[in-house]
Design an enzyme around this catalytic site. Structure first.
Site, PDB file in Angstrom:
ATOM      1  N   VAL A 119     -19.826  29.500 -42.710  1.00 26.27           N
ATOM      2  CA  VAL A 119     -20.454  29.975 -43.947  1.00 26.27           C
ATOM      3  C   VAL A 119     -20.933  31.404 -43.705  1.00 26.27           C
ATOM      4  O   VAL A 119     -21.726  31.661 -42.798  1.00 26.27           O
ATOM      5  CB  VAL A 119     -21.633  29.061 -44.340  1.00 26.27           C
ATOM      6  CG1 VAL A 119     -22.383  29.636 -45.534  1.00 26.27           C
ATOM      7  CG2 VAL A 119     -21.113  27.673 -44.657  1.00 26.27           C
ATOM      8  N   GLY A 128     -23.270  22.367 -41.685  1.00 19.85           N
ATOM      9  CA  GLY A 128     -23.766  22.058 -40.343  1.00 19.85           C
ATOM     10  C   GLY A 128     -23.663  20.570 -40.027  1.00 19.85           C
ATOM     11  O   GLY A 128     -24.287  19.743 -40.690  1.00 19.85           O
ATOM     12  N   GLU A 148     -36.167  20.235 -17.553  1.00 20.83           N
ATOM     13  CA  GLU A 148     -35.027  19.372 -17.243  1.00 20.83           C
ATOM     14  C   GLU A 148     -33.995  20.117 -16.394  1.00 20.83           C
ATOM     15  O   GLU A 148     -33.495  19.573 -15.403  1.00 20.83           O
ATOM     16  CB  GLU A 148     -34.400  18.865 -18.554  1.00 20.83           C
ATOM     17  CG  GLU A 148     -35.293  17.815 -19.220  1.00 20.83           C
ATOM     18  CD  GLU A 148     -34.939  17.484 -20.662  1.00 20.83           C
ATOM     19  OE1 GLU A 148     -35.512  16.522 -21.193  1.00 20.83           O
ATOM     20  OE2 GLU A 148     -34.113  18.181 -21.274  1.00 20.83           O
TER      21      GLU A 148
HETATM   22  C1  LIG Z   1     -30.757  22.579 -24.643  1.00 23.47           C
HETATM   23  C2  LIG Z   1     -31.455  21.844 -25.733  1.00 23.47           C
HETATM   24  C3  LIG Z   1     -32.094  20.637 -25.456  1.00 23.47           C
HETATM   25  C4  LIG Z   1     -32.753  19.946 -26.466  1.00 23.47           C
HETATM   26  N1  LIG Z   1     -33.342  18.754 -26.164  1.00 23.47           N
HETATM   27  C5  LIG Z   1     -33.911  18.036 -27.140  1.00 23.47           C
HETATM   28  C6  LIG Z   1     -34.452  16.752 -26.863  1.00 23.47           C
HETATM   29  O1  LIG Z   1     -34.442  16.294 -25.721  1.00 23.47           O
HETATM   30  N2  LIG Z   1     -34.993  16.054 -27.900  1.00 23.47           N
HETATM   31  C7  LIG Z   1     -35.006  16.552 -29.172  1.00 23.47           C
HETATM   32  O2  LIG Z   1     -35.465  15.868 -30.076  1.00 23.47           O
HETATM   33  N3  LIG Z   1     -34.519  17.769 -29.459  1.00 23.47           N
HETATM   34  C8  LIG Z   1     -33.968  18.530 -28.483  1.00 23.47           C
HETATM   35  N4  LIG Z   1     -33.438  19.752 -28.764  1.00 23.47           N
HETATM   36  C9  LIG Z   1     -33.570  20.285 -30.123  1.00 23.47           C
HETATM   37  C10 LIG Z   1     -32.543  19.688 -31.067  1.00 23.47           C
HETATM   38  O3  LIG Z   1     -31.254  19.765 -30.488  1.00 23.47           O
HETATM   39  C11 LIG Z   1     -32.594  20.460 -32.379  1.00 23.47           C
HETATM   40  O4  LIG Z   1     -33.892  20.364 -32.905  1.00 23.47           O
HETATM   41  C12 LIG Z   1     -31.586  19.902 -33.370  1.00 23.47           C
HETATM   42  O5  LIG Z   1     -30.274  20.090 -32.893  1.00 23.47           O
HETATM   43  C13 LIG Z   1     -31.747  20.582 -34.729  1.00 23.47           C
HETATM   44  O6  LIG Z   1     -30.827  20.032 -35.625  1.00 23.47           O
HETATM   45  P1  LIG Z   1     -30.191  20.924 -36.786  1.00 23.47           P
HETATM   46  O7  LIG Z   1     -29.375  20.005 -37.597  1.00 23.47           O
HETATM   47  O8  LIG Z   1     -31.256  21.709 -37.426  1.00 23.47           O
HETATM   48  O9  LIG Z   1     -29.266  21.987 -36.030  1.00 23.47           O
HETATM   49  P2  LIG Z   1     -28.079  21.767 -35.001  1.00 23.47           P
HETATM   50  O10 LIG Z   1     -28.082  20.387 -34.428  1.00 23.47           O
HETATM   51  O11 LIG Z   1     -28.158  22.912 -34.055  1.00 23.47           O
HETATM   52  O12 LIG Z   1     -26.789  21.897 -35.892  1.00 23.47           O
HETATM   53  C14 LIG Z   1     -26.438  23.087 -36.527  1.00 23.47           C
HETATM   54  C15 LIG Z   1     -24.966  22.987 -36.902  1.00 23.47           C
HETATM   55  O13 LIG Z   1     -24.690  24.017 -37.829  1.00 23.47           O
HETATM   56  C16 LIG Z   1     -23.457  24.624 -37.500  1.00 23.47           C
HETATM   57  N5  LIG Z   1     -23.513  25.984 -38.031  1.00 23.47           N
HETATM   58  C17 LIG Z   1     -24.437  26.929 -37.757  1.00 23.47           C
HETATM   59  N6  LIG Z   1     -24.203  28.037 -38.474  1.00 23.47           N
HETATM   60  C18 LIG Z   1     -23.104  27.789 -39.213  1.00 23.47           C
HETATM   61  C19 LIG Z   1     -22.367  28.566 -40.145  1.00 23.47           C
HETATM   62  N7  LIG Z   1     -22.695  29.806 -40.478  1.00 23.47           N
HETATM   63  N8  LIG Z   1     -21.279  28.010 -40.721  1.00 23.47           N
HETATM   64  C20 LIG Z   1     -20.902  26.731 -40.402  1.00 23.47           C
HETATM   65  N9  LIG Z   1     -21.576  25.961 -39.525  1.00 23.47           N
HETATM   66  C21 LIG Z   1     -22.669  26.487 -38.948  1.00 23.47           C
HETATM   67  C22 LIG Z   1     -23.411  24.543 -35.983  1.00 23.47           C
HETATM   68  O14 LIG Z   1     -22.071  24.643 -35.505  1.00 23.47           O
HETATM   69  C23 LIG Z   1     -24.049  23.188 -35.725  1.00 23.47           C
HETATM   70  O15 LIG Z   1     -23.072  22.162 -35.700  1.00 23.47           O
HETATM   71  C24 LIG Z   1     -32.781  20.473 -27.769  1.00 23.47           C
HETATM   72  C25 LIG Z   1     -32.145  21.681 -28.051  1.00 23.47           C
HETATM   73  C26 LIG Z   1     -31.481  22.358 -27.042  1.00 23.47           C
HETATM   74  C27 LIG Z   1     -30.795  23.643 -27.346  1.00 23.47           C
END
Ligand SMILES: Cc1cc2nc3c(=O)[nH]c(=O)nc-3n(C[C@H](O)[C@H](O)[C@H](O)COP(=O)(O)OP(=O)(O)OC[C@H]3O[C@@H](n4cnc5c(N)ncnc54)[C@H](O)[C@@H]3O)c2cc1C
Length: 447
Positions: free
Chosen positions: A86, A18, A184
């Protein structure tokens, strides 16, 4: 291909799944460590999710909020980027099972010494997957573009519609869920209708569009103090958004939304453009890790990790970000919000544990440092709570701008977004008002 890919060197091999907020920080913190890192993602780019709603409302273009993963790590020779999905984990063999994406061949298996899983989350429709067809969300770039097309197409359809009731349905926009994203989006749709599009049509007056923001709990932005929720609600009303709190959505179809009106009975709202910003559920990878390790899983599908963010019985496997919840050293569950700073801090923490272990050192438990909460509503209107200080209006909005520009990946994107925002602020314009995608009439005709 039945091959197992290893790093090809004798360095400790860390695989990060990810390239979102959590994964990116983990890799960045390991880029100068004596390890080989492989970053696996099913996308070839990092997406800045906090701004996808601006793509959905034509304020920004996709390339301005996404950045190629290879470009981010091009100067870091211990980092390899692998485009693959994955599919499963073989925790005993220390291997991942991969699946190819976009017809790009991928190794079937990938070996690791340490694994950091940051698969994120996706929107859930409370068990009503059929609603997804009619209520798009803005989690991915593709879905944000679908929302953009739907919103803009609704104005076009209203312009062409001779029947008054049908026209009203096209001009009724319903946003479900009044968390930060819902607030938003509702604010942006209101600005689109009242400001940007106001002179663009001949038969309709876009300023007459109804924008309804529906929330099941009794106030908007429940993660903020009640006083800031009230301010946000007033700002939304000033923009022309009708806030319907204490109302649950019980049905969505092509013609509209049905709300549970509590003592008033069910209420039907005719609408042709519904945006979903409600429930979130963890990546399926969380459930799989829970099954394999016996770790607990909550109702939102998150796997419970230990205080060092590893899975029970597997100190070499970390899970971080939106897909986890944490049990602290005393065995208490720590409730952390599903926001980028949590994922980023967890990514940095997992990397520092790996570095400490390589030096034979101990590392303390993960502790989240809450730096605050921000949500924007519209032009010069936002709310913020930063280290206990509550801000609203222009100051909060300025803080929101600075934070989002700061965390956006890539200097070019920062500059482009700054120019776009300045231009939009001065002109009330939105440069990316394009109806695109396979569902447009032209595509059907040409196909
Ligand atoms: C519309 C929206 C607005 C938001 N606004 C805010 C904000 O203003 N402020 C804030 O702090 N947070 C905000 N968030 C929340 C924030 O984006 C998330 O908390 C954050 O992205 C989480 O990070 P992460 O690394 O857990 O997952 P993500 O950033 O979602 O990354 C997950 C990654 O894993 C990859 N992936 C998933 N499954 C697989 C797989 N099986 N194989 C290979 N790759 C995979 C995906 O392609 C992705 O690149 C918002 C979320 C959304 C949806």
């Amino acid at each position: 291909m039945g091959t197992v890919f290893t790093s090809g060197s004798r360095e400790h091999h860390v695989v990060v799944v990810g390239g979102g907020f959590g994964g990116l920080q983990a890799v960045s913190k390991l880029r100068r460590a004596p390890v080989e890192v492989t970053l696996v993602d099913r996308r070839n780019f990092h997406l800045f999710q906090p701004l996808t709603y601006q793509v959905a409302t034509g304020a920004l273009s996709p390339g301005e909020i996404a950045y190629p993963l290879r470009a981010i790590f091009k100067r870091h020779h211990n980092v390899t980027v692998l485009l693959a999905e994955v599919a499963d984990f073989d925790l005993d063999a220390h291997e991942l099972c991969l699946r190819s994406v976009s017809a790009v061949p991928a190794p079937e298996r990938l070996g690791y010494d340490t694994l950091i899983v940051a698969g994120g989350s996706h929107y859930s429709y409370f068990g009503h997957e059929e609603w997804r067809l009619h209520a798009a969300e803005v989690k991915s770039l593709e879905s944000a573009l679908a929302v953009r097309s739907r919103l803009l197409a609704a104005f076009e359809a209203a312009e062409a519609e001779p029947n008054a009731d049908a026209r009203d349905a096209w001009l009724t926009f319903v946003v479900v869920g009044a968390g930060a994203t819902g607030v938003e989006i509702a604010g942006q749709i209101a600005e689109l209708a009242r400001d940007t599009l106001r002179h663009d049509f001949r038969a309709i007056d876009p300023r007459r569009a109804r924008i309804l923001l529906v929330e099941a709990s009794d106030r908007v932005l429940t993660s903020f103090p009640a006083s800031l929720s009230a301010k946000a609600e007033r700002s939304l009303q000033r923009l022309g958004v009708t806030v319907l709190t204490g109302r649950a959505v019980i049905g969505i179809d092509a013609a509209g939304v049905t709300l549970d009106g509590r003592d008033r009975g069910a209420e039907r709202i005719a609408s042709r453009a519904v945006v979903w910003a409600a429930g979130v559920t963890a990546s399926g990878l969380a459930g799989r890790l829970a099954e394999l390790t016996g770790a607990e899983r909550d109702r939102a599908g998150r796997v419970t990790v230990q205080s060092d963010l590893t899975l029970p019985g597997h100190p070499e496997v970390f899970a971080i970000g939106d897909m986890v919840r944490v049990r602290d050293v005393n065995g208490e569950l720590v409730v952390l919000p599903g926001v980028a700073p949590v994922a980023m801090q967890q990514g940095r923490y997992a990397a520092s544990v790996v570095r400490a272990r390589l030096r034979g050192r101990e590392h303390g438990a993960f502790r989240y440092r809450d730096k605050g909460n921000l949500a924007t509503i519209g032009r010069a209107a936002a709310v913020a709570e930063i280290k206990g200080i509550r801000l609203s209006g222009f100051l909060a909005w300025a803080a929101w701008l600075v934070v989002h520009l700061w965390y956006l990946i890539g200097f070019q994107n920062r500059l482009l977004v700054l120019i776009r925002w300045s231009f939009s602020f001065a002109t009330h314009g939105r440069g990316a008002r394009l109806i695109t995608g396979a569902s447009t009439a032209a595509d059907h005709r040409d196909g």
